[in-house]
Design an enzyme around this catalytic site. Structure first.
Site, PDB file in Angstrom:
ATOM      1  CD  GLN A   1      -1.548   0.399   3.537  1.00 43.82           C
ATOM      2  OE1 GLN A   1      -2.583   0.946   3.174  1.00 43.82           O
ATOM      3  NE2 GLN A   1      -1.194   0.316   4.812  1.00 43.82           N
TER       4      GLN A   1
ATOM      5  N   GLY B   1       3.832   1.436  -1.397  1.00 46.65           N
ATOM      6  CA  GLY B   1       4.347   1.437  -2.778  1.00 46.65           C
ATOM      7  C   GLY B   1       3.366   2.091  -3.731  1.00 46.65           C
TER       8      GLY B   1
ATOM      9  CG  ASP C   1       6.316  -7.004  -3.314  1.00 50.14           C
ATOM     10  OD1 ASP C   1       6.183  -8.064  -2.660  1.00 50.14           O
ATOM     11  OD2 ASP C   1       5.820  -5.922  -2.955  1.00 50.14           O
TER      12      ASP C   1
ATOM     13  CG  ASN D   1      11.298  -7.300   9.211  1.00 47.73           C
ATOM     14  OD1 ASN D   1      11.057  -7.116   8.035  1.00 47.73           O
ATOM     15  ND2 ASN D   1      10.362  -7.428  10.121  1.00 47.73           N
TER      16      ASN D   1
ATOM     17  CG  ASP E   1       7.464   9.279  13.512  1.00 46.79           C
ATOM     18  OD1 ASP E   1       6.347   8.788  13.715  1.00 46.79           O
ATOM     19  OD2 ASP E   1       8.413   8.649  13.023  1.00 46.79           O
TER      20      ASP E   1
ATOM     21  CG  HIS F   1       8.807   4.830  12.827  1.00 45.29           C
ATOM     22  ND1 HIS F   1       7.956   5.904  12.811  1.00 45.29           N
ATOM     23  CD2 HIS F   1       8.085   3.791  12.353  1.00 45.29           C
ATOM     24  CE1 HIS F   1       6.782   5.528  12.338  1.00 45.29           C
ATOM     25  NE2 HIS F   1       6.834   4.242  12.058  1.00 45.29           N
TER      26      HIS F   1
HETATM   27  P1  NAI Z   1       2.070  -3.778   2.826  1.00 45.87           P
HETATM   28  O1  NAI Z   1       1.908  -5.059   3.587  1.00 45.87           O
HETATM   29  O2  NAI Z   1       0.907  -3.169   2.145  1.00 45.87           O
HETATM   30  O3  NAI Z   1       3.215  -3.971   1.728  1.00 45.87           O
HETATM   31  C1  NAI Z   1       4.432  -4.563   1.991  1.00 45.87           C
HETATM   32  C2  NAI Z   1       4.959  -5.141   0.710  1.00 45.87           C
HETATM   33  O4  NAI Z   1       6.286  -5.603   0.963  1.00 45.87           O
HETATM   34  C3  NAI Z   1       4.141  -6.344   0.217  1.00 45.87           C
HETATM   35  O5  NAI Z   1       3.829  -6.175  -1.153  1.00 45.87           O
HETATM   36  C4  NAI Z   1       5.085  -7.521   0.443  1.00 45.87           C
HETATM   37  O6  NAI Z   1       4.918  -8.550  -0.509  1.00 45.87           O
HETATM   38  C5  NAI Z   1       6.435  -6.830   0.301  1.00 45.87           C
HETATM   39  N1  NAI Z   1       7.566  -7.562   0.863  1.00 45.87           N
HETATM   40  C6  NAI Z   1       7.605  -8.298   1.995  1.00 45.87           C
HETATM   41  N2  NAI Z   1       8.813  -8.859   2.133  1.00 45.87           N
HETATM   42  C7  NAI Z   1       9.549  -8.456   1.079  1.00 45.87           C
HETATM   43  C8  NAI Z   1      10.881  -8.720   0.656  1.00 45.87           C
HETATM   44  N3  NAI Z   1      11.673  -9.545   1.338  1.00 45.87           N
HETATM   45  N4  NAI Z   1      11.321  -8.143  -0.481  1.00 45.87           N
HETATM   46  C9  NAI Z   1      10.511  -7.344  -1.198  1.00 45.87           C
HETATM   47  N5  NAI Z   1       9.241  -7.083  -0.869  1.00 45.87           N
HETATM   48  C10 NAI Z   1       8.768  -7.617   0.266  1.00 45.87           C
HETATM   49  O7  NAI Z   1       2.742  -2.761   3.874  1.00 45.87           O
HETATM   50  P2  NAI Z   1       2.847  -1.175   3.794  1.00 45.87           P
HETATM   51  O8  NAI Z   1       1.664  -0.572   4.436  1.00 45.87           O
HETATM   52  O9  NAI Z   1       3.207  -0.785   2.401  1.00 45.87           O
HETATM   53  O10 NAI Z   1       4.064  -0.920   4.803  1.00 45.87           O
HETATM   54  C11 NAI Z   1       5.366  -1.378   4.482  1.00 45.87           C
HETATM   55  C12 NAI Z   1       6.269  -1.215   5.695  1.00 45.87           C
HETATM   56  O11 NAI Z   1       6.415   0.160   6.039  1.00 45.87           O
HETATM   57  C13 NAI Z   1       5.775  -1.911   6.965  1.00 45.87           C
HETATM   58  O12 NAI Z   1       6.880  -2.542   7.597  1.00 45.87           O
HETATM   59  C14 NAI Z   1       5.276  -0.760   7.813  1.00 45.87           C
HETATM   60  O13 NAI Z   1       5.313  -1.089   9.197  1.00 45.87           O
HETATM   61  C15 NAI Z   1       6.298   0.295   7.456  1.00 45.87           C
HETATM   62  N6  NAI Z   1       5.924   1.678   7.781  1.00 45.87           N
HETATM   63  C16 NAI Z   1       6.935   2.497   8.221  1.00 45.87           C
HETATM   64  C17 NAI Z   1       6.696   3.812   8.536  1.00 45.87           C
HETATM   65  C18 NAI Z   1       7.802   4.687   9.034  1.00 45.87           C
HETATM   66  O14 NAI Z   1       7.500   5.848   9.377  1.00 45.87           O
HETATM   67  N7  NAI Z   1       9.057   4.245   9.110  1.00 45.87           N
HETATM   68  C19 NAI Z   1       5.333   4.377   8.385  1.00 45.87           C
HETATM   69  C20 NAI Z   1       4.352   3.469   7.878  1.00 45.87           C
HETATM   70  C21 NAI Z   1       4.658   2.148   7.581  1.00 45.87           C
END
Ligand code: NAI
Length: 326
Positions: free
Chosen positions: A15, A17, A42, A105, A159, A187
Site C-alpha cells: 500500500q 508502494g 517485491d 526482518n 513523525d 520510529h
Molecule cells: P504492505 O503489507 O501493504 O506492503 C508490503 C509489501 O512488501 C508487500 O507487497 C510484500 O509482498 C512486500 N515484501 C515483503 N517482504 C519483502 C521482501 N523480502 N522483499 C521485497 N518485498 C517484500 O505494507 P505497507 O503498508 O506498504 O508498509 C510497508 C512497511 O512500512 C511496513 O513494515 C510498515 O510497518 C512500514 N511503515 C513504516 C513507517 C515509518 O515511518 N518508518 C510508516 C508506515 C509504515
C-alpha cells in the site's frame, strides 16, 4: 536530456508502494526536469500485482518516466541504483514475538544489504521505511561494508511531519511558519517530539506556548501514538502519509532542505551521548550532497530521559540481532 536517475523501491506492490510510485514518476521526488527509471522489487507472489502497477504507470504517460523494471531479485532491483527506498518488510503476524519479527526482518535486510553492496552505485542513498526501520537500516548497513555508512538512513520524517502539523494546528499557524522542530530516536512509541528549539514565524515556540503540561501530556504522546490512531480509524496503517514522508526525506537529502532542519535517522556518530552505530533520529540540514547533523543543542534532564528511553530500546533491538552483525 539528463541521465535518468535509477530509483529502486522494495515492497512495491504494497500500500505504501502504491502511494509512492506515481508521485516519484510525476517528478515530486527529483523535480520536473529529472527523468527517472523505477526498479521495483517485491516477493514472487506479487509479480502479477507489480505488472499491473507497471501498466498503470504507463497509462499515466508521465513524461519523466523512462523505464519500469519489475523483479523479485534484489540484485536486479538494486543494479546501478542511485536511490533505494526499502519499504517491503515482514509484517508482525498474530502471536509473533518482537524478537521473531526482528529476526525475520533481519534476514530480509541482510540479503538486501548484500545486494546493495554488490550492485548499487557507490554513492547510493538508501532510505529504510519497513519496520522496525531503525534496526533494519542497521542490518542493511552492516551487510554492505563497501558502501559508506553515510549512504544509509531510516525514516522518522513521518513523525516529524506529524509533529509539525500538530504544533501548527495548536498554535493556529500555518505549517510552514514552523521551523527547527525535531523528532529524536526510534520510529516507535519511544520517539521524542521536541519543540524546545522550534520557531514559529521566527519566535520561540516554547515561549509562545508556555504550556509544559500540553507538551508532556498531549503533544509528545499524541505524535507517538498517531500511527495507532490511524490504524484504529482507517482499519489500515498509514500509507499515503508514509509515502509522502519518504518523498520529503529523499527529496531533501538529494536536493537539499533549503537550510531547514529536518529529522532523519542516521547511524550515530556518538553525538549527544547516543551509542555509535545505532540509527537514531536527529536534526539535520541537507546541503544537496549530504545530511549535516545539528550539533551542540542543550539536552536538559527531561530530554535526556526521553533520549535514553529510545537508546535503551534501540540497543535492545540491536542486541536481539547482534549475531547477524558480525
Ligand atoms: P504492505 O503489507 O501493504 O506492503 C508490503 C509489501 O512488501 C508487500 O507487497 C510484500 O509482498 C512486500 N515484501 C515483503 N517482504 C519483502 C521482501 N523480502 N522483499 C521485497 N518485498 C517484500 O505494507 P505497507 O503498508 O506498504 O508498509 C510497508 C512497511 O512500512 C511496513 O513494515 C510498515 O510497518 C512500514 N511503515 C513504516 C513507517 C515509518 O515511518 N518508518 C510508516 C508506515 C509504515
Amino acid at each position: 536530456m539528463k541521465t535518468p536517475t535509477r530509483i529502486a523501491v522494495t515492497g512495491a506492490a504494497g500500500q505504501i508502494g502504491y502511494a509512492l510510485l506515481f508521485r516519484i514518476a510525476n517528478g515530486d521526488l527529483l523535480g520536473p526536469d529529472q527523468p527517472v527509471i523505477l526498479q521495483l522489487l517485491d516477493l514472487p507472489h506479487a509479480l502479477g500485482a507489480m505488472r499491473g502497477i507497471d501498466m498503470e504507470l504507463q497509462d499515466c504517460a508521465f513524461p519523466l518516466l523512462q523505464e519500469v523494471l519489475v523483479t523479485d531479485n534484489p540484485e536486479v532491483a538494486f543494479r546501478d541504483a542511485d536511490i533505494a527506498i526499502l519499504v517491503g518488510a515482514q509484517p508482525r503476524s498474530k502471536g509473533m514475538e518482537r524478537k521473531d519479527l526482528l529476526a525475520a526482518n533481519a534476514g530480509i535486510f541482510a540479503k538486501q544489504g548484500r545486494a546493495l553492496n554488490a550492485v548499487a552505485k557507490r554513492e547510493v542513498k538508501v532510505l529504510v521505511v519497513g519496520n522496525p526501520a531503525n534496526t533494519n537500516a542497521l542490518i542493511a548497513m552492516h551487510a554492505a561494508p563497501d558502501l559508506d555508512p553515510s549512504c544509509f538512513s531510516a525514516m522518522i520524517r513521518l513523525d516529524h511531519n506529524r509533529a509539525q502539523a500538530m504544533l501548527a494546528l495548536h498554535l493556529d499557524k500555518s505549517v510552514d511558519s514552523i521551523s527547527q522542530l525535531i523528532v529524536w530516536g526510534n520510529h516507535s512509541p519511544t520517539m521524542y517530539a521536541d519543540y524546545r528549539f522550534a520557531l514559529v514565524d521566527g519566535q520561540s515556540a516554547s515561549f509562545a506556548l508556555r504550556d509544559e503540561r500540553w507538551n508532556r501530556e498531549v503533544f509528545i504522546p499524541t505524535v507517538a501514538q498517531r500511527g495507532t490512531a490511524i490504524i484504529e480509524a482507517r482499519g489500515q496503517s498509514s500509507a499515503a502519509s508514509a509515502a509522502n514522508a519518504a518523498i520529503d526525506h529523499v527529496r531533501d537529502w538529494v536536493r537539499g532542505s533549503g537550510g531547514r532542519w529536518v529529522s532523519m535517522a542516521l547511524p550515530s556518530d556518538g553525538g549527544y551521548g547516543i551509542p555509535e552505530g545505532i540509527f537514531f533520529g536527529v536534526p539535520v540540514v541537507c546541503d544537496g550532497r549530504q545530511a549535516n547533523r545539528i550539533r551542540g543543542l542543550d539536552i536538559n534532564t527531561f530530554a535526556r530521559e526521553k533520549l535514553q528511553a529510545a537508546v535503551d530500546e534501540l540497543v535492545q533491538e540491536r542486541d536481539a540481532i547482534r549475531h547477524l552483525l558480525d
